[in-house]
Design an enzyme around this catalytic site. Sequence first.
Site, mmCIF file in Angstrom:
data_model
loop_
_atom_site.group_PDB
_atom_site.id
_atom_site.type_symbol
_atom_site.label_atom_id
_atom_site.label_comp_id
_atom_site.label_asym_id
_atom_site.label_seq_id
_atom_site.Cartn_x
_atom_site.Cartn_y
_atom_site.Cartn_z
ATOM 1 C CG ASP A 90 46.035 37.765 -35.946
ATOM 2 O OD1 ASP A 90 45.857 36.724 -35.390
ATOM 3 O OD2 ASP A 90 47.080 38.303 -36.300
ATOM 4 C CD GLU A 185 50.544 33.924 -33.712
ATOM 5 O OE1 GLU A 185 51.461 33.093 -33.493
ATOM 6 O OE2 GLU A 185 50.141 34.323 -35.189
#
Length: 420
Positions: A90, A185
């Site tokens: 991400d 994350e």
Amino acid sequence: MNDSTINTLATSTVSDRFIRYVQVDTQSDPSSQTYPSTEKQKNLGRLLASELLAMGITDAHMDDYGYVYATIPATSDKKVPTICFCSHMDTSPDSSGTDVKPIVHRNYQGDDLVLPDDPSVIIKYDEHPDLSNQLGNDIITASGTTLLGADDKAGIAEIMTAAELLMAHPEIKHGTIKILFTPDEEIGRGVDRVDLAKLGADFAYTVDGETAGSIEDETFSADGVTVTINGISVHPGFAKGKLQSAVKIASEIVSKLPQERLSPESTSGRAGFVHPVSINGGVEQVTLDFIVRDFIDENLQAHEQELEDIVKAAIARYPGCTYQFRVSEQYRNMKQVLDSHPQIMEIGLEAIRRAGMQPLRRSIRGGTDGSRLSFMGLPCPNIFAGGHAFHGRQEWVTIQDMEKAIRTILHITLLWEERS
């Protein structure tokens, strides 16, 4: 296989991979309750799994939560610990990751880089110290309207390229290597649903750091604090002596926070901070969210007590109003775990030397997936991926630093085999 051969192998296709990956929008969403927080992260996960399968890694797959797992089989007859390399898919919610247009600036000569789609976005030589180490290198940026995604698609591209090299060169002796790519994350949920039993690794390295040659075995410890202010709402036309606005109380609390210390704007090095990140609500009730950070766990408690004292002092001026003060643990300093496994750092440091760099042992003023993985039973320091100016439109990375990261990954695999 000697060091020079490994270092030569690592000059390959990493830039092509990186450019391909950053064009997949994988921005996570902290307000979402799904896992992963955005379905589009799975688009990159599917791509990575298919590319790993094409390399001949037969167990590569993405699970229902968006995690990508893969195993590179051992080529050594020795009993070697199983090592995992991990990066996150991400990108930060702080800046758009939609329609990223990567630009390669060849043979950088120290000039300021003006990004074409928004000329107000300028990567200035004087403001980015590591640019002085990049003369003659090839810098990749976005076009000015989005972040780049080097955090952490540089790490992904480096692990993928290293995996391809290991699969193509079985003469490189190594133990079993595991690959893990995680979602979310950036919003603190990167290992919430990871299956460590399925992963089956003994030790790990996240590839998510900044400057080439750096390796980090220490992070902040982190808590979140939610303060709920309960005011008294009355029609403003008839409010004299009755109305007590939660909005005003919340504003007073924020205004009383220290400015010259205990603030991210005024701290560096090993100093911690209390940082308000959101305010939501109205006259009757307001919720304030804070993040609290320090390298020493006991200091978190002191910072939280200071914050609660500020809240109490503000509330005391408004009889009838109340508050709730809720602390939630987010992650802890991974050094507490890694100090019990010194060989992980020793091998990381030596790998950086063999890759032709002077190691930079650092502490992170933040956290990584490795922070939580370490406390979940998978000790995991962080090595550099080469990106800079994360989470914003000035983000950049060089092809040459990504190649250095690949060399470091390969040398880590060699060293674990050599020392087993």
